[in-house]
Design a protein around this motif. Structure first.
Motif, PDB file in Angstrom:
ATOM      1  N   PRO A   3       0.824  -1.211   0.000  1.00 32.78           N
ATOM      2  CA  PRO A   3       0.000   0.000   0.000  1.00 32.78           C
ATOM      3  C   PRO A   3       0.861   1.264   0.000  1.00 32.78           C
ATOM      4  N   GLU A   4       2.039   1.203   0.652  1.00 27.32           N
ATOM      5  CA  GLU A   4       2.930   2.366   0.664  1.00 27.32           C
ATOM      6  C   GLU A   4       3.429   2.697  -0.742  1.00 27.32           C
ATOM      7  N   ALA A   5       3.848   1.685  -1.471  1.00 27.68           N
ATOM      8  CA  ALA A   5       4.340   1.908  -2.830  1.00 27.68           C
ATOM      9  C   ALA A   5       3.223   2.445  -3.720  1.00 27.68           C
ATOM     10  N   ALA A   6       2.030   1.894  -3.582  1.00 27.88           N
ATOM     11  CA  ALA A   6       0.893   2.365  -4.384  1.00 27.88           C
ATOM     12  C   ALA A   6       0.582   3.830  -4.077  1.00 27.88           C
ATOM     13  N   GLU A   7       0.624   4.192  -2.802  1.00 29.10           N
ATOM     14  CA  GLU A   7       0.333   5.575  -2.425  1.00 29.10           C
ATOM     15  C   GLU A   7       1.435   6.523  -2.879  1.00 29.10           C
ATOM     16  N   VAL A   8       2.694   6.112  -2.785  1.00 29.63           N
ATOM     17  CA  VAL A   8       3.806   6.920  -3.300  1.00 29.63           C
ATOM     18  C   VAL A   8       3.587   7.202  -4.778  1.00 29.63           C
ATOM     19  N   LEU A   9       3.297   6.165  -5.543  1.00 23.15           N
ATOM     20  CA  LEU A   9       3.107   6.338  -6.982  1.00 23.15           C
ATOM     21  C   LEU A   9       1.884   7.186  -7.296  1.00 23.15           C
ATOM     22  N   ARG A  10       0.816   7.024  -6.534  1.00 30.35           N
ATOM     23  CA  ARG A  10      -0.372   7.845  -6.741  1.00 30.35           C
ATOM     24  C   ARG A  10      -0.051   9.325  -6.523  1.00 30.35           C
ATOM     25  N   LEU A  11       0.624   9.628  -5.432  1.00 25.20           N
ATOM     26  CA  LEU A  11       0.956  11.028  -5.122  1.00 25.20           C
ATOM     27  C   LEU A  11       1.917  11.611  -6.154  1.00 25.20           C
ATOM     28  N   LEU A  12       2.915  10.843  -6.546  1.00 27.50           N
ATOM     29  CA  LEU A  12       3.850  11.328  -7.556  1.00 27.50           C
ATOM     30  C   LEU A  12       3.142  11.599  -8.878  1.00 27.50           C
ATOM     31  N   THR A  13       2.260  10.698  -9.279  1.00 24.03           N
ATOM     32  CA  THR A  13       1.537  10.857 -10.543  1.00 24.03           C
ATOM     33  C   THR A  13       0.642  12.095 -10.503  1.00 24.03           C
ATOM     34  N   VAL A  14      -0.080  12.274  -9.408  1.00 21.88           N
ATOM     35  CA  VAL A  14      -0.947  13.450  -9.257  1.00 21.88           C
ATOM     36  C   VAL A  14      -0.126  14.735  -9.349  1.00 21.88           C
ATOM     37  N   ARG A  15       1.056  14.720  -8.763  1.00 19.03           N
ATOM     38  CA  ARG A  15       1.920  15.906  -8.745  1.00 19.03           C
ATOM     39  C   ARG A  15       2.721  16.065 -10.032  1.00 19.03           C
ATOM     40  N   GLY A  16       2.730  15.048 -10.880  1.00 14.40           N
ATOM     41  CA  GLY A  16       3.522  15.101 -12.102  1.00 14.40           C
ATOM     42  C   GLY A  16       5.013  15.006 -11.825  1.00 14.40           C
ATOM     43  N   GLU A  17       5.379  14.273 -10.785  1.00 11.73           N
ATOM     44  CA  GLU A  17       6.780  14.156 -10.389  1.00 11.73           C
ATOM     45  C   GLU A  17       7.274  12.721 -10.563  1.00 11.73           C
ATOM     46  N   THR A  18       8.610  12.578 -10.511  1.00  7.12           N
ATOM     47  CA  THR A  18       9.228  11.284 -10.754  1.00  7.12           C
ATOM     48  C   THR A  18      10.129  10.873  -9.589  1.00  7.12           C
ATOM     49  N   LEU A  19      10.473   9.578  -9.563  1.00  9.40           N
ATOM     50  CA  LEU A  19      11.247   8.988  -8.480  1.00  9.40           C
ATOM     51  C   LEU A  19      12.384   8.139  -9.029  1.00  9.40           C
ATOM     52  N   ALA A  20      13.531   8.214  -8.355  1.00 10.70           N
ATOM     53  CA  ALA A  20      14.661   7.325  -8.604  1.00 10.70           C
ATOM     54  C   ALA A  20      15.098   6.736  -7.266  1.00 10.70           C
ATOM     55  N   VAL A  21      15.638   5.523  -7.305  1.00  7.48           N
ATOM     56  CA  VAL A  21      15.995   4.795  -6.086  1.00  7.48           C
ATOM     57  C   VAL A  21      17.457   4.372  -6.131  1.00  7.48           C
ATOM     58  N   ALA A  22      18.165   4.581  -5.006  1.00  8.18           N
ATOM     59  CA  ALA A  22      19.526   4.070  -4.818  1.00  8.18           C
ATOM     60  C   ALA A  22      19.484   3.069  -3.678  1.00  8.18           C
ATOM     61  N   GLU A  23      19.966   1.865  -3.940  1.00 13.66           N
ATOM     62  CA  GLU A  23      19.889   0.816  -2.926  1.00 13.66           C
ATOM     63  C   GLU A  23      21.237   0.166  -2.691  1.00 13.66           C
ATOM     64  N   SER A  24      21.449  -0.187  -1.440  1.00 13.05           N
ATOM     65  CA  SER A  24      22.596  -1.003  -1.086  1.00 13.05           C
ATOM     66  C   SER A  24      22.086  -2.276  -0.421  1.00 13.05           C
ATOM     67  N   LEU A  25      21.867  -2.267   0.880  1.00 14.39           N
ATOM     68  CA  LEU A  25      21.487  -3.498   1.575  1.00 14.39           C
ATOM     69  C   LEU A  25      20.196  -4.109   1.058  1.00 14.39           C
ATOM     70  N   THR A  26      19.296  -3.311   0.490  1.00 16.13           N
ATOM     71  CA  THR A  26      18.022  -3.843   0.002  1.00 16.13           C
ATOM     72  C   THR A  26      18.156  -4.492  -1.376  1.00 16.13           C
ATOM     73  N   GLY A  27      19.254  -4.295  -2.051  1.00 17.35           N
ATOM     74  CA  GLY A  27      19.577  -5.045  -3.261  1.00 17.35           C
ATOM     75  C   GLY A  27      18.525  -5.056  -4.357  1.00 17.35           C
ATOM     76  N   GLY A  28      17.757  -4.007  -4.500  1.00 24.23           N
ATOM     77  CA  GLY A  28      16.740  -3.944  -5.544  1.00 24.23           C
ATOM     78  C   GLY A  28      15.317  -4.173  -5.046  1.00 24.23           C
ATOM     79  N   LEU A  29      15.157  -4.446  -3.755  1.00 25.44           N
ATOM     80  CA  LEU A  29      13.816  -4.714  -3.219  1.00 25.44           C
ATOM     81  C   LEU A  29      12.904  -3.486  -3.258  1.00 25.44           C
ATOM     82  N   VAL A  30      13.476  -2.294  -3.077  1.00 21.85           N
ATOM     83  CA  VAL A  30      12.651  -1.078  -3.130  1.00 21.85           C
ATOM     84  C   VAL A  30      12.105  -0.907  -4.550  1.00 21.85           C
ATOM     85  N   ALA A  31      12.980  -1.029  -5.521  1.00 20.10           N
ATOM     86  CA  ALA A  31      12.549  -0.904  -6.918  1.00 20.10           C
ATOM     87  C   ALA A  31      11.532  -1.988  -7.270  1.00 20.10           C
TER      88      ALA A  31
END
Length: 181
Positions: A3-31
């Motif tokens: 639900p957190e990821a869905a809400e992040v994407l909803r808010l970004l889309t409404v605002r017309g903004e974009t997201l990039a992710v840098a990961e170390s210990l999570t190894g791609g899990l956030v993306a």
């Protein structure tokens, strides 16, 4: 899909903004969590999994002296990773994870020490840590639990920023959280 990821994407889309992710210990899990949400391509630019310390410098622009002196598990490293991925991938927002999932300590930090960071358009200047956009987590649990709680925590931090909430008193926060045990 969380639900957190869905809400992040909803808010970004409404605002017309974009997201990039840098990961170390999570190894791609956030993306992976973000891209599991239908329509993620409307706001998600991409990610960099910089697991090796030297890649944090080469790909994300983290200060080499900082890495040499403090190691990769550090609040300023997290802040620079978030700012670096935001710049490298041309996004409005950058988020980052760095820490120790175990089983052994790293860079003098115990297992469960994690830093999550966000860098966004509301930031006047880098580094994000000066405006309280880095959170230190002390997580319990096994490797998988620490990594998944890190994913949840960085998405929650971004959600608070997108919603305009303050994340503290202008300094990095030190929080205690349990990773499922």
């Amino acid at each position: 899909m969380s639900p957190e990821a869905a809400e992040v994407l909803r808010l970004l889309t409404v605002r017309g903004e974009t997201l990039a992710v840098a990961e170390s210990l999570t190894g791609g899990l956030v993306a992976a969590e973000i891209t599991a949400t239908p329509g993620a391509s409307r706001a998600f630019r991409g990610s960099v999994t910089a697991y090796a310390t030297e890649l944090k410098h080469r790909l994300l622009g983290v200060d080499a002296t900082l890495l040499a002196e403090r190691g990769a598990v550090d609040p300023q490293v997290a802040a620079q990773m978030a700012a670096g991925v935001r710049k490298a991938l041309g996004a409005d927002w950058g988020i980052a994870t760095t820490g120790v999932a175990g089983p052994e300590p790293q860079d003098g930090q115990p297992v469960g020490t994690v830093f999550v960071a966000v860098d966004g358009p509301s930031e006047a200047t880098f580094p994000a840590i000066e405006s309280g956009k880095v959170i230190r987590l002390r997580l319990n649990g096994d490797r998988a639990e620490i990594r998944m709680e890190s994913v949840r925590s960085v998405l929650a931090l971004l959600l608070r920023e997108l919603a305009g909430e303050q994340t503290g008193n202008g300094r990095a926060q030190d929080t205690e959280q349990n990773g499922g045990t």
